[in-house]
Design a protein around this motif. Structure first.
Motif, short mmCIF file in Angstrom:
data_model
loop_
_atom_site.label_atom_id
_atom_site.label_comp_id
_atom_site.label_asym_id
_atom_site.label_seq_id
_atom_site.Cartn_x
_atom_site.Cartn_y
_atom_site.Cartn_z
N HIS A 85 -12.71 -7.30 -4.00
CA HIS A 85 -12.58 -6.36 -2.89
C HIS A 85 -13.65 -6.62 -1.83
CE1 HIS A 85 -11.26 -2.48 -1.18
NE2 HIS A 85 -12.52 -2.36 -0.81
N ALA A 86 -13.25 -6.66 -0.58
CA ALA A 86 -14.20 -6.84 0.52
C ALA A 86 -14.96 -5.53 0.73
CB ALA A 86 -13.46 -7.25 1.79
N ALA A 90 -16.77 1.75 4.51
CA ALA A 90 -15.71 2.69 4.15
C ALA A 90 -15.39 2.63 2.65
CB ALA A 90 -14.46 2.42 4.98
N SER A 91 -15.28 1.42 2.12
CA SER A 91 -14.94 1.32 0.70
C SER A 91 -16.11 1.73 -0.19
CB SER A 91 -14.47 -0.10 0.36
OG SER A 91 -15.42 -1.07 0.71
N GLY A 145 -6.38 2.30 -2.13
CA GLY A 145 -6.17 0.96 -1.62
C GLY A 145 -6.88 -0.16 -2.35
N PHE A 146 -7.64 0.13 -3.39
CA PHE A 146 -8.28 -0.92 -4.17
C PHE A 146 -7.23 -1.58 -5.06
CE2 PHE A 146 -11.81 1.55 -2.79
CZ PHE A 146 -12.97 0.80 -2.94
N THR A 171 -16.23 -6.81 -6.35
CA THR A 171 -16.29 -6.91 -4.89
C THR A 171 -16.87 -8.26 -4.50
OG1 THR A 171 -18.56 -6.18 -4.37
CG2 THR A 171 -16.97 -4.46 -4.95
N ASP A 172 -16.78 -8.56 -3.20
CA ASP A 172 -17.36 -9.80 -2.71
C ASP A 172 -18.88 -9.73 -2.64
OD1 ASP A 172 -17.53 -7.99 -0.62
OD2 ASP A 172 -16.68 -9.34 0.88
N ARG A 173 -19.46 -8.56 -2.96
CA ARG A 173 -20.92 -8.40 -3.07
C ARG A 173 -21.38 -8.34 -4.53
NH1 ARG A 173 -23.39 -6.49 1.70
NH2 ARG A 173 -22.01 -6.87 3.46
#
Length: 220
Positions: A85-86, A90-91, A145-146, A171-173
């Motif tokens: 997930h980017a 917001a996310s 939306g995930f 996530t991408d982090r």
């Protein structure tokens, strides 16, 4: 009862909840969560290099999850593996909001206290065992939306040796942990747990081993 650390039939929860953690969670409202989201995204944890959980091969599905899948097959289907997930403001705010909501509105009780039996995984109403918190958070984040392949039920060992269940968000982090025992969302490396196994990113009804030999990223 067999221990869940080594066998599928064990308990996955213990509710020696830290009072300070519950108070911290309860103090974070939705507006504060949005503000905290921006601050944390710029903080040292998210600035650290993303290192995801090293995965091993397929392993046993917890018996409680197997029975949950028999009752609720829509939650346990194959998934088209998505990119992590980017993670944006917001996310991150959504993750905080969902974690805070269930941690402060669901009373933690064991399956034995609720149902009179062990390992009955279910969506909680006002009470739930640790895996019930995870099921609810996973379901709500999917609605927001995930992708399902980025929301993984995860079994861990606590420092006291007892089992527990948390939600991993890919996530991408990096991989982040939503936990009913702790108000703060943390990078998986910065938690006190030993990570044992989690859902497959390709099939919500299958599980994989975690090869946990990490070094914590902070001294908290």
């Amino acid at each position: 009862m067999t221990n869940t650390i080594n066998h599928a039939r064990g308990r996955a929860c213990s509710f020696t909840t830290k009072p300070e953690a519950r108070r911290q969670t309860a103090s974070i409202g939705v507006p504060a969560a949005a503000a905290l989201a921006g601050a944390v995204l710029l903080g040292s944890t998210l600035a650290a290099q993303a290192i995801t959980m090293p995965m091993g091969g397929r392993t046993t599905q917890p018996i409680g999850h197997y029975e949950f899948c028999q009752r609720t097959p829509g939650e346990c289907r194959p998934t088209a593996e998505a990119a992590p997930h980017a993670l944006d403001r917001a996310s991150w705010a959504a993750m905080i909001e969902v974690n805070n909501h269930y941690n402060t509105t669901v009373l933690p009780l064991t399956d034995m206290q609720i149902w009179g039996r062990e390992e009955l995984w279910s969506f909680p109403d006002d009470v739930g065992d640790c895996e019930d918190f995870v099921l609810a958070k996973r379901h709500r984040l999917k609605e927001m939306g995930f992708h399902p392949s980025n929301l993984l039920i995860t079994v861990v060992r606590q420092p006291n040796g007892e089992g527990h269940a948390v939600l991993t968000v890919r996530t991408d982090r990096g991989d982040f942990i939503l936990d009913n025992l702790v108000g703060e969302i943390a990078d998986w490396r910065d938690t006190p747990y030993t990570y044992l196994k989690r859902q497959s990113t390709r099939h919500a009804g299958r599980w994989e081993n975690i090869n946990d030999s990490r070094t914590r990223i902070s001294a908290r």
